[in-house]
Design a protein around this motif. Structure first.
Motif, short mmCIF file in Angstrom:
data_model
loop_
_atom_site.label_atom_id
_atom_site.label_comp_id
_atom_site.label_asym_id
_atom_site.label_seq_id
_atom_site.Cartn_x
_atom_site.Cartn_y
_atom_site.Cartn_z
N GLY A 179 0.81 -1.20 0.00
CA GLY A 179 0.00 0.00 0.00
C GLY A 179 0.85 1.26 0.00
O GLY A 179 1.83 1.36 0.74
N THR A 223 -9.38 2.00 9.79
CA THR A 223 -8.10 1.72 9.14
C THR A 223 -7.78 0.23 9.06
O THR A 223 -6.92 -0.18 8.28
CB THR A 223 -6.95 2.43 9.87
OG1 THR A 223 -6.94 2.03 11.25
CG2 THR A 223 -7.08 3.94 9.79
N ILE A 263 -7.38 -1.46 5.69
CA ILE A 263 -6.16 -1.12 4.94
C ILE A 263 -5.14 -2.24 5.09
O ILE A 263 -4.53 -2.70 4.11
CB ILE A 263 -5.57 0.22 5.44
CG1 ILE A 263 -6.49 1.38 5.07
CG2 ILE A 263 -4.16 0.43 4.90
CD1 ILE A 263 -6.02 2.72 5.62
N LEU A 312 -3.82 3.74 -1.69
CA LEU A 312 -4.81 3.70 -0.62
C LEU A 312 -5.05 5.10 -0.07
O LEU A 312 -4.16 5.95 -0.10
CB LEU A 312 -4.32 2.80 0.52
CG LEU A 312 -4.02 1.34 0.18
CD1 LEU A 312 -3.28 0.68 1.33
CD2 LEU A 312 -5.31 0.60 -0.12
#
Length: 429
Positions: free
Chosen positions: A238, A343, A346, A274
């Motif tokens: 990411g 989060t 993620i 992201l």
């Protein structure tokens, strides 16, 4: 790691310290002949069962090491510990030898390395640059080749920013993997001892020795041992989209990050853009929210009875927490819980994040002109990590256009330490 005998290694370390000639680097140093005697004992016993046989290390002066005072860069706070910290004791038992205690941003408050009454350690690469903090002296001691490795601490990036500023590896372990017994707290719920070295493999070797459950530390966790893992053939990494990348006008940093990402791709990484705004929102909680009150709690007797003992900038930051309320603390905790939930996907969608360790290189002159804002800027890609209980490692990857090394920080879920180190090993310059 050196192939020299422990005695020869000790002599070389003291010679290198004298040659570097920076009185702001170490705050205390063991007597050379005493260290030689200790090295002789280790040499006589031999390397069996000593994975760090005869290696020299430095200890940030907010971590106890027997025989040396702990000051946290505040003379009025100084005390003589009765024993080495849990981590230092493990390293010594593995055959490593403490050279001395290194300078830091007072009470580990800062990412710059210039907030100490003992002076500013000279950056190992460029004397005009800040050393980075708060583990300034520990990173410089490794970057200058004086010691084989060193210990720092990390609450908001203090084990990563100085690594990037001095072109070395900085390993920030999962919270609770390394015991905090014998460490002066900054924000005890977020603090961890960190490791600096000149290679990922060496940092991993030290981490494997240092890690271990400690019943005496309420924040220690019975986690799996640290183990360096091989990099998988394919990775999902990411990264922030171009519009969210912050370099604060440093064109060399921006270009270097793009080149470092290409290096990652050449090692089998698929880059996934992201939304980093939830992570930046977490980061803002660290200094804009009530966590600074933990720093006040850690220094409460001294700051209330002798505020004049504090470095001016440190006093301004920590002293500002006095008016914070329990209501504000709970409100921030609720907000953090919400952001953790937001989060979490993620880190389920990628193997790790890859961010610039440093958004910009700052000079000593820069910090004289703007001591607080530029410190905050340095934490752009570090401040959210400890609040979200993540693991991270900063590794030199390439070179900037101005000849300074560039670094990536790889960030992953708790207990991904060995996997991150394996990726870092593959992409290290």
């Amino acid at each position: 790691m050196s192939e020299r005998s422990p005695v020869a290694a000790v002599r070389a370390a003291y010679a290198a310290l004298r040659a570097y000639n920076d009185p702001a680097l170490f705050l205390s140093v063991h007597d050379e002949e005493a260290s030689v005697h200790r090295a002789g004992e280790i040499e006589a016993a031999g390397p069996a069962g000593k994975p760090l046989y005869g290696l020299l290390f430095a200890v940030k002066d907010n971590i106890d090491a027997a025989g040396l005072p702990t000051t946290a860069a505040c003379p009025a706070f100084s005390y003589q510990p009765k024993a080495s910290s849990f981590v230092v004791a493990r390293l010594e038992a593995a055959g490593a030898i403490v050279l001395g205690k290194t300078n830091l941003d007072q009470f580990a408050t800062g990412l710059v390395g210039v907030r100490s009454p003992y002076g500013v350690p000279r950056n190992a690469l460029n004397a005009k640059l800040i050393p980075g903090g708060s583990s300034s002296g520990s990173a410089v001691a490794v970057g200058a080749g004086i010691v084989d490795f060193s210990l720092g601490t990390d609450t908001a990036g203090s084990g990563r920013i100085p690594a990037g500023m001095n072109g070395i590896v900085g390993l920030k372990p999962t919270l609770g993997l390394l015991s905090g017994t014998g460490m002066v707290p900054a924000c005890r719920t977020l603090d961890t001892i960190s490791i600096f070295a000149r290679s990922v493999e060496f940092a991993a070797k030290v981490a494997a020795v240092a890690a271990g459950y400690d019943e005496a530390d309420a924040y220690s966790r019975p986690l799996a041992p640290f183990e360096l893992k091989a990099k998988p053939a394919k990775l999902r990494v990411g990264v922030p989209p171009a519009g969210q990348r912050k370099f604060f006008g440093d064109a060399h940093a921006e270009a270097a990050y793009a080149a470092d990402l290409e290096r990652l791709k050449s090692h089998g990484a698929d880059l996934v853009e992201l939304d980093f705004e939830p992570l930046h929102a977490v980061a803002r909680l660290l200094y804009e929210g009530p966590w600074v009150a933990e720093r006040y709690a850690a220094t409460k007797p001294l700051i209330e009875e002798h505020p004049e003992a504090f470095f001016p900038t440190t006093l301004k930051i920590i002293g500002g927490a006095k008016g914070l309320t329990a209501v504000a603390a709970f409100e921030a905790m609720y907000k953090l819980a919400d952001l953790k939930r937001k989060t979490a996907p993620i880190f389920e969608s990628v193997d790790c994040l890859a961010v610039p360790t440093l958004p910009r290189l700052y000079t000593l002159a820069d910090l004289e002109a703007e001591p607080i804002l530029y410190n905050s800027n340095l934490g752009t890609y570090t401040n959210f990590v400890n609040l979200l209980d993540l693991a991270a490692i900063s590794v030199p990857v390439g070179m900037r256009g101005d000849g300074h090394p560039s670094s990536l920080t790889l960030i992953g879920k708790a207990q991904s330490d060995g996997a991150l180190a394996g990726i870092a090993t593959a992409i290290a310059a």
